[in-house]
Structures are given as structure tokens and as C-alpha cells.
Enzyme design. Structure first.
Site, PDB file in Angstrom:
ATOM      1  CB  SER A 210       8.605   1.406  16.879  1.00 53.30           C
ATOM      2  OG  SER A 210       8.843   0.569  17.977  1.00 53.30           O
ATOM      3  CG  ASP A 316      14.484  -4.108  15.489  1.00 52.21           C
ATOM      4  OD1 ASP A 316      14.648  -4.125  16.722  1.00 52.21           O
ATOM      5  OD2 ASP A 316      13.645  -3.381  14.926  1.00 52.21           O
ATOM      6  CG  HIS A 347      13.811  -0.387  16.908  1.00 48.40           C
ATOM      7  ND1 HIS A 347      12.893  -1.257  16.376  1.00 48.40           N
ATOM      8  CD2 HIS A 347      13.077   0.563  17.562  1.00 48.40           C
ATOM      9  CE1 HIS A 347      11.674  -0.860  16.691  1.00 48.40           C
ATOM     10  NE2 HIS A 347      11.761   0.253  17.394  1.00 48.40           N
TER      11      HIS A 347
END
Length: 677
Positions: A210, A316, A347
């Protein structure tokens, strides 16, 4: 489906006796020094991988503050970022230098890392105890150092968080420079006692999920010396595309909201000017500004010298696959050495999807790029793609050979708003009309793809005679006439047919966390290296949305400045759809659905327009493996089903139209977008 590990302990512990040190010295001589490449040059057979020969318990644990050369908080002093390092003590004592695995993050104090939200911990003297994740437990015994960097403005670092901007990127780059002997480090946040990284080879691999993976991308795009490889997991490649989709605002706050969440309390008090700049530089209009230009790493892909092992969940909806797709394509144009893992999850870190194989792959990747092992990892298949929950396949290159952009076109069918999808263009004047309904989303549209509904236009193939694979990014060109001065548009690709998929809309975004633990490397009471196991969380669905794109029609001419639309005037805009790798099985149908606001993902326009879609001026460019012949065979039943040229086949348009029964079984409703990547 392979069974998950339950209560299995894959763990290394080291005796404290002197006999261990003697054995260690011998092993170090054989396995670590000289490097594998040098061993081969001396005629000795190099080891196949680095081995756990160093003590984790006795490792050096230290904190260093690296001077970034910036003064982001304007206090008259250059900012220093805190770096917590763990490295093999025996290697340092024997004068053996080690490479570094580095994760630069804003989350070590505020939010934690990994599936269990681990945070850094320290003893009473401020010495690091817990290093989040497994990198230290697994790799330090194998001859690596691990450096966890608090980005500027977070945890124990100076400066201000600027969400992917100059301060974020250069603070992480400064640590790479310090590890290579090109920047200054200190023993404390304010002191003058210099600390050098003389124990480091200067070879660095950055990794992270991320925001962390985003910083790895960004630092790679500076071309900094010494950065040998990056492993971006679910990473952003352009911050504009995190907050907007071609002018359409996505749900969540702007970058100032994210900065406020991750900054330390001290930084919030001293960084108000930076916060204001983030707010003013990122207006919710969707216009491209200098702030976004600074945070676009794709444009600098030509500077990347590191290899890239990219990982992304194809479902995602936080950091969407547009980020992976445009970064991958840019790296491909530059000839960057690269590999990819694509899962069906959201995610999610690959450690929680395919733990044993992921650690093995990462180990071999770092061994090759940081320690110089000729283990062949760079010659192995480029792509690992999850085909069904827990079932993976590989491709020598990605997208696979034979994949080419194939233009498919919508045409009207006998049912209003439900047309066909093939290779021939619709006749002039053909149109489909729908009205934006901000209460509906892609799941609502897909569930009624075969029915006439007022909020969308759908275009379907017949049931496929053969599997049809799409690998890469798609584009959809729309010619639309709005009835009001503003309009948002969505285009989605849908696999209409039953399947068992990862439940990406669930709380775990495709995984379920269990109570058992597995251990990866060595550990201490403060940092065990043991993590809860997971298993696939699955859902039975009647349709799967597998690629998406959104846009504000007012930005049809470009992102620099949106415009108020003229009702009744046609506009043409091309929507970029997220990268994917999906097989539509034989018997299923492929659908293209065009609609307005995608509820929960895109903020609605200021008006609720009625939209007339000009079918002759609309087309989709799909990355079909096998190109238009494969599309024709799948939709016509075989190579003899139509004329031989790309303009001659109808792709099913001349067959009797059969929409099939309504799709009534559920799909998955997208989770609400958060403000935290």
C-alpha cells in the site's frame, strides 16, 4: 484447493553455546563469504540459497536518525527520519557486510502493519524490540539487515507528511543513500554523534504494501544508486488516480485527511502549512494540478534501475488495478526486469494468500538481486496468476504472448437497453438511453445485465463456445449526449456465469484469519516471528465484475480543467479500465455495461443526467489472448464460423439474439472505499 497450514511451526532457533559460534564461523565461510558469484569464479559450487546461519536473538538492534537535507516543517533544522535497524552481529564482528531489506512506512505508530496490525515496540531505553512483519525474523539469520523507516512527520521522525510528495520520497531516498555511504546518520534525533552504515554492502531492496509499496515505487523512480530491487504490493503509481478517476472524485477524504491520520501529534502542531498546501493543491474538482504532477511516478519510469516484483489483487477497490497496470506498462516500455503476482483478492498481502510459496519466491528474489545468487529466479515464468481461490497458474511473460488489443463494439438488440457485443460497428443512429441513479452500483447492474433497466446499458455476447482470456488493461470509448450540465460515467466488464470466487467484498477482502499460527524464521519473546494463518474466504456468485473504469464527462478534453457540459451536445471520452487477467469460461457470456455513478466508489455528479449513448461512436479495446480471431472463435463457435478478416466476422451479431434468463443469483457488492491506502 490446498489445505492451509494450521499450527505448523517453521522456525529456527539457535543454541547459545560456544559450539554454535564455531559452527557458525565455518558456515559463514562456506555460505556467506565470499559471495556466491565469487565462489563460482573460484571454481567452487555456490550454494543454492542463503541459509539461516546467524543468530536472530543476538542480532544488533539499533535506531539511527538520517538527515534528509530538507526542512519540511520550517523550524530552521534539516529533518531527520528515524530508522530502526536489525542486522547480524556475527557478520559485523567478522567484517562481513550485508545487504538491506527496507520498508519505509507512515504506519508504524498510528496503524500497524500486516494482517495483525503490528507496531514497532521499544524497551525502556528506546531500543527497538518488535520489528513488524516477518522480514527480520526470516532474513536476518540468512545474512540480511532489515531497516524500517518512519517517514517524515510520523512516529519518531522530524518533518511533515506530504502524502507521496517530495518530503516522503526524499526522506526514504536519503536512507538508501545513507546505507550506501552518501548521506549522514546520527545516534539520536538531535545529537551530533555520527553513525555510519559501514556494515552495509549498499545493496538495498525496498518492499511494502500500500503506502509503503508506493514509496518503493517512488524511490525507484528517482534512479537512486544502490536500490537493486523493489517489491511493491498493492501500491499506488500516481496519487491522482487514488483520489480521482479521470476527473470523477472517489469516496474518501483528500490527501490532507490521510496526512492527519498518520502524522505524529507533534507533527500536527508544526505542519499546518503543509496540511493547507495539501488541501489547496488537491481541489475536489478533479482537475490535474502541480501537486498531482509531483506525485505521478509513472512519468519517471524511465529512471527506474531496480528490478520490480509487483503484487496486486485484481479485486482491490482501495488501490485499484489501474495503478498496477499503468506502472507495469511503463516499466515494460523501459525494459525493466520484472515479475508479477496477481491474485483474485482485494487489498491483501501475498503472505496471507499463499504463504509458503510467497516466502520462497521472495527469498530467492532477494538472494539473486541483493546477494548475487545465480538461482535462476529471473528466468522463471514472469507471472503467477490466481485462476480460482487458491489455484494458481504461470505465464512465461505477462500479458501472455499472443495477447493483442481487440476492438469490440456494441449494437442494439431486440430488448431496449440490452444489446449485443461483437466485432462489427452498429449502424449510424443506433443508440441506448439510461438515467444516472446514484443509489445503484456495479452489482445491481450486473445482476440485471440481461434485463431492460433504466439506469444502465448492457451489451452481451452469446454463451461462449470456448474460453476467452483477457490479460491487461482495457479502454472503452464512449460517445454520450447528456441532458444536464454534469455527468459521471462507469464502464465495467462482467463475466455472466456461476463461479466460486474470493469474497473480495468481505471483511478480509478474500481471506479468513484463523487462530493457528505459523512461524517464519527465528524469534524472541518480544518478536516471535509467528503469524496467524489464513484460508480463502469464498463466495458463490452468478456473475463477476472483473474490470472497471470511471470518468467525469466534464473532463472529456483532458484532466487540466473540467467544463460544464452543454445539454443535448454529444461528447466523446475514453475510460481507462483496470488491468486484469480473467478467463470467461465456455458457456458464460461476456458483458460490457455502461452506466452513471457507481455507488460507494464514485461520488455522484452535481446533477442526475439522462444519457444517450451513440452506439456507432462507442467501442471497447480489450486485451484478448489470441486477439480478434480468439474472440471470433469464442463467440461464433469455431474458426469456420465467419469470414476470415477482422472486419468480416460479426462476433455473434448475425446470430439470433438470445439474452438468456435473467441473472438473479448474487454477485458481490463492492466494499466502501476507505481513505487509507
Amino acid at each position: 484447493m490446498p489445505k492451509p497450514f494450521r499450527n505448523t511451526r517453521i522456525q529456527f532457533r539457535f543454541p547459545r553455546a560456544a559450539s554454535f559460534l564455531a559452527a557458525l564461523a565455518a558456515l559463514v565461510t562456506v555460505l556467506i563469504a565470499p559471495p556466491a558469484a565469487a565462489l563460482a569464479g573460484n571454481g567452487a559450487k555456490p550454494p543454492d540459497e542463503s541459509r539461516p546461519v546467524y543468530s536472530y536473538e543476538q542480532a544488533v538492534r539499533e535506531s539511527v536518525w538520517v538527515d534528509t537535507g530538507l526542512d519540511g516543517d520550517g523550524d530552521g533544522r534539516t529533518d531527520r527520519v528515524a530508522v530502526d535497524v536489525i542486522r547480524p552481529r556475527e557478520a559485523a564482528e567478522q567484517g562481513i557486510r550485508v545487504p538491506v531489506i527496507m520498508d519505509a512506512s507512515p504506519y508504524y505508530a498510528c496503524c500497524g502493519r500486516g494482517n495483525e496490525s503490528q507496531k514497532k515496540t521499544y524497551d525502556a531505553q528506546g531500543r527497538p524490540l518488535q520489528f513488524p512483519l516477518y522480514y527480520d525474523n526470516y532474513f536476518v539469520p540468512r545474512g540480511y539487515a532489515v531497516a524500517l523507516v518512519d517517514l517524515t512527520g510520523t512516529s519518531r521522525s522530524d518533518g511533515c507528511t506530504d502524502v507521496g510528495g517530495r518530503s516522503d520520497v526524499l526522506s526514504a531516498k536519503a536512507v538508501v543513500d545513507w546505507l550506501g555511504g552518501r548521506a549522514r546518520g546520527y545516534a539520536s534525533a538531535r545529537g551530533r554523534t555520527a553513525v555510519r552504515a559501514g556494515w552495509s554492502t549498499g545493496a538495498v531492496g525496498m518492499i511494502g504494501k500500500s503506502y509503503d509499496g508506493t514509496i518503493a515505487n517512488a524511490v525507484a523512480a528517482t534512479g537512486v544508486p544502490g536500490l537493486r530491487t523493489v517489491v511493491p504490493i498493492s501500491a499506488i503509481s500516481s496519487w491522482y488516480d487514488y483520489y480521482f478517476a479521470q476527473g470523477a472524485a472517489l469516496f474518501g477524504s483528500g490527501p490532507d485527511g490521510l496526512a492527519d491520520r498518520v502524522e505524529s501529534a507533534a507533527a500536527r502542531g508544526r505542519c499546518q502549512a503543509v496540511q493547507r498546501a495539501l488541501r489547496e493543491g488537491a481541489p475536489r474538482s478533479g482537475d490535474w494540478t502541480p501537486l498531482w504532477e509531483e506525485r505521478d511516478y509513472v512519468k519517471d519510469a524511465g529512471r527506474v534501475r531496480a528490478s520490480v516484483l509487483a503484487v496486486h489483487g485484481m479485486q482491490d477497490l482501495n488501490v485499484r488495478t489501474q495503478h498496477f497496470g499503468q506502472w507495469w506498462d511503463a516499466l515494460a516500455r523501459e525494459g525493466v526486469e520484472r515479475k508479477v503476482w496477481l491474485s483474485q483478492a482485494g487489498h491483501v498481502d501475498p503472505f496471507d494468500l499463499r504463504r509458503e510459496e510467497w516466502v520462497r519466491t521472495l527469498h530467492r528474489w532477494f538472494d539473486h538481486y541483493l546477494l548475487g545468487y545465480d538461482n535462476g529466479v529471473e528466468r522463471e515464468p514472469m507471472a503467477d496468476v490466481e485462476r480460482a481461490p487458491g489455484q494458481w497458474a504461470t505465464d512465461a511473460v505477462w500479458p501472455p504472448r499472443g495477447t493483442s488489443a481487440t476492438t469490440v463494439r456494441p449494437a442494439a438488440g431486440p430488448v431496449p437497453g440490452v444489446g449485443t457485443l461483437g466485432l462489427l460497428p452498429a449502424p449510424a443512429g443506433a443508440a441506448s438511453v439510461f438515467t444516472d441513479d446514484p443509489a445503484l452500483d456495479e452489482s445491481d447492474w450486473a445482476a440485471h445485465a440481461t434485463e431492460s433497466t433504466p439506469a444502465k446499458a448492457s451489451f452481451l455476447t452469446g454463451p461462449l463456445a470456448r474460453d476467452l482470456r483477457l490479460s491487461g488493461s482495457s479502454r472503452v470509448r464512449l460517445t454520450v449526449t447528456p441532458s444536464t450540465g454534469s455527468a459521471h460515467l462507469t464502464a465495467v466488464l462482467v463475466d455472466l456465469g456461476p463461479a466460486v470466487i474470493r469474497n473480495y467484498a468481505g471483511a478480509g477482502e478474500g481471506i479468513r484469519t484463523l487462530s493457528g499460527r505459523t512461524c517464519w524464521g527465528a524469534g524472541t519473546s518480544a518478536d516471535t516471528g509467528c503469524f496467524r494463518v489464513t484460508e480463502p474466504d469464498t463466495a458463490q456468485v452468478a456473475h463477476t465484475v472483473f474490470s472497471r473504469g470511471w470518468a467525469d464527462l466534464g473532463h472529456h478534453a483532458g484532466l487540466e480543467e473540467g467544463e460544464v457540459l452543454t445539454p443535448g451536445r454529444p461528447y466523446t471520452i475514453t475510460l481507462a479500465l483496470g488491468a486484469t487477467d480473467h478467463v470467461v469460461p465456455a458457456g458464460h457470456r461476456l458483458a460490457l455495461i455502461v452506466a452513471g455513478t457507481d455507488a460507494g466508489l464514485v461520488q455522484p455528479a452535481s446533477t442526475r443526467p439522462r444519457l444517450t449513448l451513440d452506439l456507432a461512436g462507442t467501442a471497447a479495446e480489450l486485451p484478448v489472448t489470441g486477439g480478434w480471431p480468439a474472440f471470433l472463435r469464442a463467440t461464433r463457435g469455431g474458426p469456420g464460423g465467419g469470414p476470415s478478416g477482422p472486419g468480416g466476422g460479426s462476433g455473434g451479431l448475425r446470430q439470433p439474439y438470445d439474452a438468456g434468463p435473467p441473472v438473479t443469483a448474487p454477485g458481490l457488492r463492492p466494499p466502501a472505499v476507505t481513505a487509507l491506502p
